[in-house]
Design a protein around this motif. Structure first.
Motif, PDB file in Angstrom:
ATOM      1  N   ASP A 370       0.944  -1.240  -0.043  1.00 31.47           N
ATOM      2  CA  ASP A 370       0.078  -0.042  -0.117  1.00 31.47           C
ATOM      3  C   ASP A 370       0.915   1.206  -0.083  1.00 31.47           C
ATOM      4  N   VAL A 371       0.549   2.260  -0.761  1.00 30.85           N
ATOM      5  CA  VAL A 371       0.883   3.465  -0.793  1.00 30.85           C
ATOM      6  C   VAL A 371       0.283   4.563  -0.773  1.00 30.85           C
ATOM      7  N   THR A 372       0.106   5.676   0.073  1.00 32.66           N
ATOM      8  CA  THR A 372      -0.752   6.714   0.515  1.00 32.66           C
ATOM      9  C   THR A 372       0.090   8.012   0.301  1.00 32.66           C
ATOM     10  N   SER A 373      -0.645   8.890  -0.085  1.00 32.02           N
ATOM     11  CA  SER A 373       0.028  10.469  -0.037  1.00 32.02           C
ATOM     12  C   SER A 373      -0.406  11.132   1.107  1.00 32.02           C
ATOM     13  N   ASN A 374       0.116  12.166   1.391  1.00 27.04           N
ATOM     14  CA  ASN A 374      -0.153  12.953   2.693  1.00 27.04           C
ATOM     15  C   ASN A 374      -1.165  14.129   2.379  1.00 27.04           C
ATOM     16  N   GLN A 375      -1.948  14.169   0.870  1.00 29.51           N
ATOM     17  CA  GLN A 375      -2.724  14.797   0.872  1.00 29.51           C
ATOM     18  C   GLN A 375      -3.377  14.238  -0.565  1.00 29.51           C
ATOM     19  N   PRO A 376      -4.960  14.565  -0.848  1.00 28.05           N
ATOM     20  CA  PRO A 376      -5.580  14.073  -2.001  1.00 28.05           C
ATOM     21  C   PRO A 376      -5.160  14.825  -3.262  1.00 28.05           C
ATOM     22  N   LEU A 377      -4.780  16.073  -3.179  1.00 30.11           N
ATOM     23  CA  LEU A 377      -4.776  17.081  -4.365  1.00 30.11           C
ATOM     24  C   LEU A 377      -3.331  17.263  -4.466  1.00 30.11           C
ATOM     25  N   ALA A 379      -0.401  19.889  -7.304  1.00 33.92           N
ATOM     26  CA  ALA A 379      -0.213  20.318  -8.496  1.00 33.92           C
ATOM     27  C   ALA A 379       1.039  19.597  -9.193  1.00 33.92           C
ATOM     28  N   PRO A 380       1.257  19.892 -10.566  1.00 30.01           N
ATOM     29  CA  PRO A 380       2.260  19.406 -11.106  1.00 30.01           C
ATOM     30  C   PRO A 380       3.687  19.889 -10.630  1.00 30.01           C
ATOM     31  N   GLY A 381       4.421  19.381 -10.684  1.00 25.24           N
ATOM     32  CA  GLY A 381       5.796  20.002 -10.279  1.00 25.24           C
ATOM     33  C   GLY A 381       6.249  20.108  -8.571  1.00 25.24           C
ATOM     34  N   GLU A 382       5.076  19.802  -7.520  1.00 26.15           N
ATOM     35  CA  GLU A 382       5.169  19.841  -6.367  1.00 26.15           C
ATOM     36  C   GLU A 382       5.602  18.479  -5.858  1.00 26.15           C
ATOM     37  N   PRO A 383       6.147  18.664  -4.472  1.00 24.41           N
ATOM     38  CA  PRO A 383       6.627  17.506  -3.853  1.00 24.41           C
ATOM     39  C   PRO A 383       5.447  16.632  -3.196  1.00 24.41           C
ATOM     40  N   VAL A 384       5.320  15.564  -2.946  1.00 26.48           N
ATOM     41  CA  VAL A 384       4.636  14.764  -2.350  1.00 26.48           C
ATOM     42  C   VAL A 384       5.130  13.616  -1.468  1.00 26.48           C
ATOM     43  N   ARG A 385       4.857  13.688  -0.238  1.00 27.52           N
ATOM     44  CA  ARG A 385       5.355  12.551   0.567  1.00 27.52           C
ATOM     45  C   ARG A 385       4.483  11.650   0.755  1.00 27.52           C
ATOM     46  N   LEU A 386       4.864  10.194   0.108  1.00 24.53           N
ATOM     47  CA  LEU A 386       4.373   8.917  -0.022  1.00 24.53           C
ATOM     48  C   LEU A 386       4.838   7.847   1.303  1.00 24.53           C
ATOM     49  N   SER A 387       3.715   7.267   1.805  1.00 26.20           N
ATOM     50  CA  SER A 387       4.018   6.468   3.023  1.00 26.20           C
ATOM     51  C   SER A 387       3.599   5.027   2.372  1.00 26.20           C
ATOM     52  N   PHE A 388       4.631   4.237   2.644  1.00 25.69           N
ATOM     53  CA  PHE A 388       4.517   2.864   2.088  1.00 25.69           C
ATOM     54  C   PHE A 388       4.167   1.861   3.576  1.00 25.69           C
ATOM     55  N   GLU A 389       3.428   1.015   3.195  1.00 23.36           N
ATOM     56  CA  GLU A 389       3.090  -0.134   4.334  1.00 23.36           C
ATOM     57  C   GLU A 389       3.121  -1.555   3.359  1.00 23.36           C
ATOM     58  N   LEU A 390       4.032  -2.358   3.649  1.00 18.11           N
ATOM     59  CA  LEU A 390       4.331  -3.444   3.093  1.00 18.11           C
ATOM     60  C   LEU A 390       4.265  -4.765   3.903  1.00 18.11           C
ATOM     61  N   ILE A 391       3.481  -5.883   3.643  1.00 15.88           N
ATOM     62  CA  ILE A 391       3.714  -6.896   4.635  1.00 15.88           C
ATOM     63  C   ILE A 391       3.337  -8.431   4.100  1.00 15.88           C
ATOM     64  N   ASN A 392       3.927  -9.086   4.618  1.00 14.20           N
ATOM     65  CA  ASN A 392       3.794 -10.563   3.708  1.00 14.20           C
ATOM     66  C   ASN A 392       3.188 -11.565   5.037  1.00 14.20           C
ATOM     67  N   ARG A 393       2.002 -11.645   4.842  1.00  7.20           N
ATOM     68  CA  ARG A 393       1.129 -12.655   6.083  1.00  7.20           C
ATOM     69  C   ARG A 393       1.375 -13.961   5.723  1.00  7.20           C
ATOM     70  N   VAL A 481       9.100 -13.853  -9.940  1.00  6.07           N
ATOM     71  CA  VAL A 481       9.143 -12.291  -9.801  1.00  6.07           C
ATOM     72  C   VAL A 481       7.451 -11.958 -10.436  1.00  6.07           C
ATOM     73  N   LEU A 482       6.818 -11.028  -9.749  1.00  3.26           N
ATOM     74  CA  LEU A 482       5.688 -10.716 -10.145  1.00  3.26           C
ATOM     75  C   LEU A 482       5.714  -9.023 -10.274  1.00  3.26           C
ATOM     76  N   VAL A 483       5.068  -8.620 -11.067  1.00  6.94           N
ATOM     77  CA  VAL A 483       4.853  -7.257 -11.308  1.00  6.94           C
ATOM     78  C   VAL A 483       3.445  -6.795 -10.656  1.00  6.94           C
ATOM     79  N   ILE A 484       3.556  -5.960  -9.700  1.00  4.63           N
ATOM     80  CA  ILE A 484       2.400  -5.607  -9.107  1.00  4.63           C
ATOM     81  C   ILE A 484       2.063  -3.999  -9.185  1.00  4.63           C
ATOM     82  N   LYS A 485       1.097  -3.505  -9.472  1.00  2.00           N
ATOM     83  CA  LYS A 485       0.700  -2.059  -9.586  1.00  2.00           C
ATOM     84  C   LYS A 485       0.357  -1.683  -8.289  1.00  2.00           C
ATOM     85  N   MET A 486       0.900  -0.439  -7.784  1.00  2.00           N
ATOM     86  CA  MET A 486       0.644   0.050  -6.479  1.00  2.00           C
ATOM     87  C   MET A 486      -0.007   1.575  -6.787  1.00  2.00           C
TER      88      MET A 486
END
Length: 854
Positions: A370-377, A379-393, A481-486
């Motif tokens: 899972d990857v989420t952003s720190n804001q919903p919207l 603009a192009p050219g601006e920084p976004v902070r992405l938070s990743f959560e990865l888990i194998n159960r 190897v599998l290729v997975i879209k996030m």
């Protein structure tokens, strides 16, 4: 922190560059945009495993969202295990809305997402053509002319060639029994496309990419409403019991279908779960006729593919050895199946089954990426902070070997082991390199009345846009190897609803949105025009705002300087606009200029609990009517129905509008009102309306004016005899031709003369229809003011009925004011002003007490 800006827990500091693994295919696993990931249960995994051994497909075809037979789709997808899809000709833009005021394209967007939600329930896929739902059509000739038949037929052929169904099912027959021009047309197009898809000379540009496809057979899913005698013994008919029970899912397919159909909430299609046998009838049309089952003349085994025979025993073995308590034990068997599939020649079935087996591998590991952003919207050219959560159960060895994203300019190779049930959390700040804004692709360009403009052929049929930003993860699972879209989403926690998510979207740095869609500009009277500026940037935005208006109009001030300090900040600015001498219908445009670059898109958000949040970026414009629309009276009460924008229209006319709650409908409160308007279908949707109407009738008797907009005769919340003070009978009569002649029956009636003179010219420029659900019979106390009809039909005189009752006026109208007023149709404004003004004079209105409801 490395050069990419990755902040990672100590575990990840052990990353090393990965040696190259063999990747058998680039099959991308993904999820729906803005929809939270869900992990299937062990029994659902088993059902998916069984589906691997069935290579049959069916395409269901109809006209609108909610036309599809969800029982058939649920059964075919989950019992027969067929690849099942629904092709809807339209997105339902021309329907009614029972949950809000959105109409037209906005309603189409809601209904698109309702169909997507329905398919998530019943296991089908979803496709659309470019055809627009332009409202009720009484014949297929009109529909195919407005749609541009050849263009829509090419879309149907495109979907068939791409999906390659073995069987096509249509919901409707290709004739008048379908009851709606769109319905009939959907069957006509499906039957023509059945042949055209197999013809290399038809739409040859498609053939280069998709090839041709011959479907085995096409059937009509015959309904009891047009054939009440059909049964399993009818010649040419297959009867299938779709009401059977799934032990793995713990529900009957009819129960699943009810959950699916209930997603059509904007249409009020909440459905009860049903249990027991549910026969469906499929009437043969053309192709290879089956005798007992839809797929009996289709090879649905692996032997339909060259080299595929060896795969079936592998799947059977995996099913036999599947352990519900330990799905991960099936990983090696699934990887072996994957290897075997990857060796096959390219085909739709190779791609489809690779997707299925790779999804199963992911499911059996309980893998959550899972990857989420720190804001919903952003603009192009601006920084976004992405938070990743990865888990194998699971105990299966899993590691991430690479993360890439072209829209972030990001490509990082490493080895990141995911140990059993140990979440890996990290953040990365990246710059948005994508320049295109997020917006529904079919709404990106101006379009004709009957057909959306879609310039990219690759988008034809797609239900929605891909996610604005997607990371591609290469994941090593037990050495493969599998290729997975996030897809990047935005998540937040609501204190009542819990964790919620919505799509992450790319937007302009600033939006300019008019506070109204329509403005009435009167002669020599300046009108305040307000524009809301909203920042889509995380930087300070400074610029100027101005309006583009007709050359003979005056705008004061000419421009306004603005400063938006932070993201999502909103400011409202007011211009005073004075129209020219002549009546005119104009578009005004808002332009925000920042650093010399003009921005002229507005911001529209649609939020309902049952669908992901939808964001639109329509042009920053509004309709401005320089008309002399007069009115009498001051204060109008409005009682909500299914949802319309009548209160805004009344405010445009200069009324104070009091939107009343049920408990506020009292004799004392009504005395303060010049008129009361009931929203569309108020008699269908307001459970208290039966108790309120006697009070409202008494208000009319005492001198008030009551305007009741259209209702349907079924599902009334009131005794039909109590709708009006005099008898009237509701019907399904309607006039769908918006340019049909309107004949004035009572030219001297006050409703057509005071305070505005109504002529035939006032019925020019109406959209979609004249009106719907007109009364078909009424008491002699009513005056029928207008007559109209569609071509070839008798006159319909029940569109506007006015009766004096005591000292006041009761009005019942099926005219589609709920469509015309939000679109700024001048004549509709004048006529509605007259109805509200009935029985009023300037002297009377000046003595009214202007007061809030108590």
């Amino acid at each position: 922190m490395d050069q990419s800006g990755l902040l990672i827990f100590p575990l990840i500091r052990a990353m090393r560059i990965l040696s190259v693994f063999k990747i058998f295919s680039l099959v991308l696993l993904t999820c729906y945009q803005g929809v939270a990931q869900t992990q299937p249960s062990a029994s659902e995994i088993k059902l998916k495993l069984k589906k691997l051994n069935f290579l049959g497909s069916v395409l269901y075809v109809a006209a609108h969202p909610d036309d599809e037979n969800t029982r058939a789709i649920a059964y075919l997808a989950n019992d027969q295990l067929a690849a099942t899809a629904y092709l809807s000709m339209t997105r339902g833009d021309g329907g009614q809305n029972l949950i809000g005021s959105e109409m037209g394209e906005l309603l189409g967007l809601i209904r698109t997402q309702e169909l997507m939600a329905a398919r998530r329930m019943d296991g089908g896929e979803q496709f659309f053509t470019r055809a627009i739902d332009f409202g009720f059509s009484k014949n297929y000739q009109e529909t195919l002319q407005i749609w541009n038949k050849d263009e829509v037929l090419s879309d149907v052929v495109h979907v068939i060639r791409k999906f390659q169904p073995d069987v096509i099912l249509t919901r409707f027959p290709p004739d008048e029994r379908a009851g709606h021009g769109h319905h009939t047309s959907s069957a006509i197009l499906a039957q023509e496309a059945f042949d055209a898809a197999a013809d290399a000379l038809r739409y040859p540009k498609q053939v280069k990419e998709l090839g041709v496809w011959q479907t085995s057979a096409i059937y009509t899913n015959t309904g009891r409403w047009w054939n009440q005698t059909i049964n399993e013994n009818t010649p040419g008919v297959l009867m299938i019991n779709v009401g059977t029970y799934s032990n793995l899912l713990g529900k009957s397919y009819a129960e699943i279908a009810a959950e699916s159909r209930t997603q059509h909430k904007s249409q009020g299609f909440g459905s009860p779960g049903r249990r027991g046998d549910a026969p469906e009838f499929f009437e043969f049309v053309k192709g290879t006729k089956a005798d007992k089952a839809l797929f009996e003349k289709v090879n649905t085994t692996w032997t339909r593919l060259d080299g595929g025979a060896a795969i079936e025993p592998l799947v059977l073995k995996a099913i036999k050895e599947y352990d519900e308590e330990n799905p991960a034990a099936s990983i090696q068997a699934l990887l072996e199946i994957r290897k075997a599939i990857s060796k096959l020649s390219e085909s739709v079935w190779k791609t489809r089954k690779l997707n299925e087996v790779e999804s199963l591998i992911k499911d059996c590991t309980g893998l959550f990426l899972d990857v989420t952003s720190n804001q919903p919207l952003i603009a192009p050219g601006e920084p976004v902070r992405l938070s990743f959560e990865l888990i194998n159960r699971s105990a299966v060895p899993v590691s991430i070997t690479n993360l890439t994203c072209s829209n972030l300019g990001y490509d990082s190779a490493f080895t990141l082991p995911l140990k059993y049930n140990q979440p890996v959390l990290f953040q990365s700040t990246q710059t948005i390199m994508r320049q295109e804004y997020s917006a529904p692709y079919w709404l990106a360009q101006p379009h004709a009345r009957g057909l959306f403009t879609v310039n990219d052929p690759g988008l034809i049929g797609k239900p929605e846009n891909d996610a604005a930003i997607e990371l591609i993860a290469r994941v090593n699972i037990a050495g493969e190897v599998l290729v997975i879209k996030m897809p990047v989403t935005y998540k937040w926690t609501d204190p009542v609803k819990g964790e919620l998510s919505r799509p992450f979207e790319i937007v302009p740095p600033v939006f300019a949105t008019f506070t109204q869609s329509v403005y009435l500009i009167r002669n020599k009277v300046s009108q305040p025009v307000r524009v809301t500026l909203k920042s889509g940037s995380h930087k300070k935005i400074t610029g100027t705002l101005k309006l583009d208006i007709p050359s003979d109009w005056v705008c004061n001030p000419h421009s306004i300087t603005f400063n938006l300090e932070h993201a999502n900040e909103e400011q409202v600015f007011t211009f005073q606009v004075t129209g020219g001498k002549e009546e005119t219908d104009a578009q005004i445009k808002a332009i925000a200029e920042v650093n010399g670059k003009p921005y002229s898109l507005s911001y529209k958000q649609i939020q309902y609990d049952h669908i992901p949040t939808q964001t639109l970026l329509p042009p920053a414009q509004a309709r401005a009517l320089r008309i002399d629309a007069n009115k009498e009276g001051t204060v109008v009460g409005y009682l909500k129905g299914a949802g319309d924008e009548i209160p805004v229209a009344l405010q445009n006319l200069g009324y104070e509008v009091l939107e009343m709650k049920n408990e506020e409908v009292t004799v004392l409160n009504l005395k303060r009102l010049d008129a009361v308007v009931l929203g569309i279908r108020a008699l269908n949707t307001n459970e208290r309306i039966g108790f309120l109407m006697p009070v409202l009738h008494e208000y009319v008797k005492s001198g008030g004016t009551l305007i009741v907009q259209y209702n349907t005769s079924n599902d009334l919340e009131i005794d039909a005899s109590k709708i009006a003070p005099y008898p009237l009978t509701l019907s399904r009569d309607r006039v769908t031709e918006e340019d049909s002649e309107v004949r004035i029956i009572k030219p001297d009636h006050p409703a057509l003369n005071t305070p505005n003179k109504i002529t035939a010219k006032d019925f020019e420029g109406w959209i979609q229809e004249r009106g719907l659900y007109f009364p078909s019979a009424w008491d002699a106390s009513f005056d029928a003011l207008l007559s109209m009809n569609d071509k070839g039909e008798p006159a319909r005189n029940g569109s506007l009925l006015v009766a004096q009752y005591g000292a006041g006026y009761y009005v019942y109208t099926g005219l589609s004011f709920f469509r015309e007023l939000p679109e700024g149709v001048p004549g509709a404004y004048k006529l509605f002003a007259n109805l509200v003004s009935l029985g009023k004079s300037k002297a009377q209105s000046s003595t009214k007490v202007k007061s809030k409801v108590k």
